[in-house]
Structures are given as structure tokens and as C-alpha cells.
Design an enzyme around this catalytic site. Structure first.
Site, PDB file in Angstrom:
ATOM      1  N   ASP A  33       0.823  -1.210   0.000  1.00 38.17           N
ATOM      2  CA  ASP A  33       0.000   0.000   0.000  1.00 38.17           C
ATOM      3  C   ASP A  33       0.858   1.262   0.000  1.00 38.17           C
ATOM      4  O   ASP A  33       1.923   1.300   0.622  1.00 38.17           O
ATOM      5  CB  ASP A  33      -0.900  -0.006   1.243  1.00 38.17           C
ATOM      6  N   ASN A  81     -10.111  -2.317  -6.803  1.00 39.90           N
ATOM      7  CA  ASN A  81      -9.287  -1.492  -7.697  1.00 39.90           C
ATOM      8  C   ASN A  81      -9.873  -1.369  -9.097  1.00 39.90           C
ATOM      9  O   ASN A  81      -9.478  -0.483  -9.866  1.00 39.90           O
ATOM     10  CB  ASN A  81      -7.870  -2.059  -7.799  1.00 39.90           C
TER      11      ASN A  81
END
Length: 253
Positions: A33, A81
Site C-alpha cells: 500500500d 481497484n
């Protein structure tokens, strides 16, 4: 080499020297991340951030091989995503494809896809399948590439697989209700046959799982690191292992 780099290397060597290899986690899950935030802070584009994050993966696997880790799961693309704009998602998929190809070509890793293939473009599916097939004989670290992965989706897919399997066997719903168990469901997960993650690392300072390996991480230890993924260093990795070794795992007891 400047003074700061020298101090860093000496400190990393000190941490590594004190690491108890008998207490190293066998399976590490990593939530990669902070690529876009790293890029923004550096004055770069999101694509540059994703590429920098992809380049960091080989370093991480090298560190894992030095510390006797056996399985690494890398969350590279979540089902959420897919909501990103096309101009970002398309180059990201290209970066992922190149990264998976490089992992397979390296010759040290056994690549295994975890995720829903049907959600991915045909080219990405082909790259993942070829990487898995070409490295199936490799005896090194199992590298789970979580692409098109969601924890809830995995559980739903596992239940669907279980139902279809027993339907083909002629098992009635009543019979299935009698035998269904956590072990039976585990046999249909993307990671079937693998140990559950002992340690889950998330970079960028976020302190949540976001659906990562919901089933498998029931007894995992978590380590949240402040640095963005492209800036993740060996000393950050060693600190995570040191922190894990200092904990007393009780498995709910």
C-alpha cells in the site's frame, strides 16, 4: 556511500544479527500500500508509483529467502481497484503482467495466482496461467500473486466450488449440511494446501485489512508500517520479523 546510508546498513545488520530464525514466520502476507501517495510526495505520477512498488518486490523476496520464509502472498490488485479510472487501471495491469513475467523468469520462485481470473483481461489471465505453469516445478518460495483478489469474493468462490464439487458427486443438500466444516471450506480456497499466514504486513500507515485473506488471517499477527511501499527497506522488514518473534501467539487460548 554517505553517512546516513552507512548508519542505516550498520543498524540493519545489527537487527538481522539479533533475529531468531527459529521464530521467523513461514507465511507472510503483504499489503503493498502507498504507491500513489509515494509518487505524489515525490512529484511523480501514479504509474511511476506503481512501477516503483513493483520494483520493490524482488528486494522483498530476496530478504525473505535470506530469513527462511516459505510462502509470501503479495496483494497487487484488489477487486475494489477495478473502480479506478481506465487511464490508471490499464497501465497498472501492464505493470503487474511484467512483474509476474519477471518473477517466473527469475527461476527462484514458484508463482501461484490467488484471485478471480474471470474478472481480469484475457492478456492478464494468460500471463498468470503461464507463470504458474512454468514455475510449478520450482522448489523455492511460493509467491502468491493476489491479482483481482477480494477476501469476501474468495470465500464466495470457495463455497461455490464446494457446492459444484459435491453436486458432481451426487451429494444431497442434506448430506452436505452434515459434513460441511471449516476444513472442508478451506480445501476450496485459493490457497488450499498452504499454511495460513503467520504475519500480515501493511505499509503506508493504514491500520486495516481491507478484506485481505479474511478466512486465512483469523490467527495471523499484524504489523502496520508507516512507510509507503516503494520506500519499504530491509530494516523495516527485519523490524516486522523482530516484532513478530517477540509476540506470544495464543490462537484464541
Amino acid at each position: 556511500m554517505n553517512f546516513r546510508d552507512l548508519v542505516y546498513r550498520l543498524y540493519a545488520r545489527r537487527v538481522e544479527g539479533r533475529l531468531d530464525h527459529d521464530q521467523v514466520p513461514k507465511h507472510i502476507g503483504v499489503i503493498l500500500d502507498g504507491n500513489r501517495r509515494w509518487a505524489k510526495a515525490s512529484g511523480g505520477s501514479a504509474v511511476q508509483g506503481h512501477q516503483a512498488g513493483a520494483d520493490k518486490i524482488s528486494e522483498l523476496l530476496g530478504w525473505c529467502s535470506e530469513t527462511d520464509v516459505e510462502v509470501v502472498t503479495l496483494w497487487m490488485l484488489s477487486t475494489d481497484n477495478f473502480d479506478r479510472p481506465e487511464h490508471e487501471l490499464k497501465p497498472l495491469l501492464g505493470i503487474i503482467e511484467n512483474t509476474v513475467r519477471n518473477l517466473a523468469a527469475d527461476g527462484r520462485w514458484r508463482v501461484h495466482h490467488v484471485g478471480t481470473l474471470d474478472l481480469l483481461p484475457a492478456e492478464t489471465q494468460m500471463v498468470l496461467k503461464e507463470a504458474e505453469q512454468s514455475t510449478s516445478h520450482v522448489g523455492g518460495i511460493i509467491v502468491n500473486v493476489a491479482v483481482g483478489y477480494g477476501g469476501r469474493q474468495e470465500i464466495a468462490d470457495a463455497v461455490r466450488s464446494l457446492l459444484l464439487d459435491h453436486s458432481e458427486r451426487g451429494t444431497t443438500f442434506e448430506e452436505l449440511a452434515e459434513i460441511v466444516s471449516t476444513d472442508l471450506i478451506s480445501e476450496h480456497l485459493y490457497t488450499r494446501g498452504q499454511p495460513d499466514p503467520d504475519l500480515v504486513i501493511r505499509t503506508s500507515g493504514e491500520q486495516r485489512l481491507s478484506g485481505f485473506m479474511l478466512w486465512q488471517s483469523a490467527h495471523s499477527e499484524y504489523y502496520f508500517c508507516e512507510v509507503f511501499w516503494p520506500a519499504f527497506r530491509k530494516v523495516d522488514f527485519l523490524r516486522a520479523l523482530r516484532d513478530y518473534a517477540a509476540r506470544h501467539r495464543r490462537y484464541g487460548a
